[in-house]
Design a protein around this motif. Sequence first.
Motif, PDB file in Angstrom:
ATOM      1  N   GLN A 127      14.588  18.042  61.118  1.00 17.40           N
ATOM      2  CA  GLN A 127      15.796  18.172  60.306  1.00 17.40           C
ATOM      3  C   GLN A 127      17.035  17.862  61.139  1.00 17.40           C
ATOM      4  N   GLN A 128      17.023  18.289  62.405  1.00 17.57           N
ATOM      5  CA  GLN A 128      18.135  17.951  63.299  1.00 17.57           C
ATOM      6  C   GLN A 128      18.235  16.454  63.508  1.00 17.57           C
ATOM      7  N   GLU A 129      17.079  15.786  63.681  1.00 11.80           N
ATOM      8  CA  GLU A 129      17.082  14.342  63.884  1.00 11.80           C
ATOM      9  C   GLU A 129      17.592  13.611  62.648  1.00 11.80           C
ATOM     10  N   LEU A 130      17.205  14.077  61.474  1.00 15.61           N
ATOM     11  CA  LEU A 130      17.676  13.469  60.228  1.00 15.61           C
ATOM     12  C   LEU A 130      19.189  13.638  60.097  1.00 15.61           C
ATOM     13  N   MET A 131      19.675  14.845  60.378  1.00 17.38           N
ATOM     14  CA  MET A 131      21.105  15.106  60.280  1.00 17.38           C
ATOM     15  C   MET A 131      21.891  14.312  61.337  1.00 17.38           C
ATOM     16  N   LYS A 132      21.348  14.218  62.549  1.00 15.30           N
ATOM     17  CA  LYS A 132      22.001  13.436  63.605  1.00 15.30           C
ATOM     18  C   LYS A 132      22.147  11.975  63.185  1.00 15.30           C
ATOM     19  N   SER A 133      21.096  11.444  62.566  1.00 12.15           N
ATOM     20  CA  SER A 133      21.127  10.055  62.120  1.00 12.15           C
ATOM     21  C   SER A 133      22.204   9.841  61.069  1.00 12.15           C
ATOM     22  N   LEU A 134      22.332  10.788  60.152  1.00 16.09           N
ATOM     23  CA  LEU A 134      23.379  10.685  59.128  1.00 16.09           C
ATOM     24  C   LEU A 134      24.767  10.777  59.744  1.00 16.09           C
ATOM     25  N   LEU A 135      24.927  11.660  60.721  1.00 17.42           N
ATOM     26  CA  LEU A 135      26.230  11.832  61.359  1.00 17.42           C
ATOM     27  C   LEU A 135      26.600  10.617  62.221  1.00 17.42           C
TER      28      LEU A 135
END
Length: 377
Positions: free
Chosen positions: A137-145
């Motif tokens: 979930q952190q990796e997904l959010m990092k990618s969006l950011l």
Amino acid sequence: MVLVSVILLTKYYYLIFFKMSVELKFEDKKFSVNIVWLRDSCRCPKCYNSSCSSRITTIDQFITNIKIQISSCKQENNSVLVEWSDGHSSTYDIKWIYDIWTSNNQSKIIPHHCFGKELGSLPPRLPIDCVNQKKGQQELMKSLLKYGVGIVTNVEPTVEATENVIRCLAIPQSTLFGTAMWTVGNKEGHVDTAYLNVPLVVHTDSTYFCESPKVQIFHMLERDSNGTGGESTYVDGFKVAEILKQENPTHFKNLTEIEIESEYIEPGAHYKCTGPVIKVNKTTGEIYQIRFSINDRSPKPPTRIQEFYESYAHFVEILKREDLYWKQLLVPGTVLFVNNWRLFHGRTKFTGRRFFCGCYVSESDFSSRARVLGLIS
């Protein structure tokens, strides 16, 4: 009488601002903190209810607090100990003070403004099993950011499975298009070009909402094998704004200042919202949102109308440049998360049946999740 009022007024401000700040030190950094804020931010049980994360402050108490001065202040190890002139005592964690006082509420991840193909090549492709865990979930959010795009693979092509993936990130936002999830391709319930097979110029969604969705999610569930076209197109709006600023700073400035009205009309609904095309953080100068839908503009003329049209035309001209486009066909099993405050999306004309689902996520829920995951302050 006037003289007395001046004296009283002066005395009142003297009480509040006799000493405006106190100097503190965190590690090797010295910084000054306003003492009114310091007293207002006391986290002792008399001033703060930690069980529900809420201040305990009455109106009278607040007025009294802003007049109080520091009697003594000292740092011991990682704590700041303050004695106030009314006898109250406060203890603060020095790192807590420093982090809040120096924070500008920015993401810890610097956005990478992307040329088109980078949108497809740089974001990691995260399998669904990974996204079910906090690290994923952190990796997904990092990618969006960072890139404005998040990609999740190996998802069952159903509305239910798609919603489960989305809820790993945040709660779907209800709009007139759906209480949570929406589908496109099996209904004509809304008078919107998205439900037709015509080409869609790249745009951001819901410029007519006062809080337009922060994230939009797409998942193709079924595709007619005999169909043609329907290629999805994406452009990084931050990159477009960056190029505009480089080529003509005045045009960029105009689009951060001149407000235009957008609207959406269908039977029983008439939404309107007014704002600039490019929204900029007034403190940092960084772009945080693009509002662009060339078709959803209302007929209401903007102020500084000639300046607006010249600047908007330049913005649109940049959007015609092919190197800014990422083009792909949405496929069953791959869920695409798009930052709707940043990325433009569109579609080419198509034939045959395309049935996909998706939803929106609000800025409030997106940022809440990013804070819980430790990615923004």
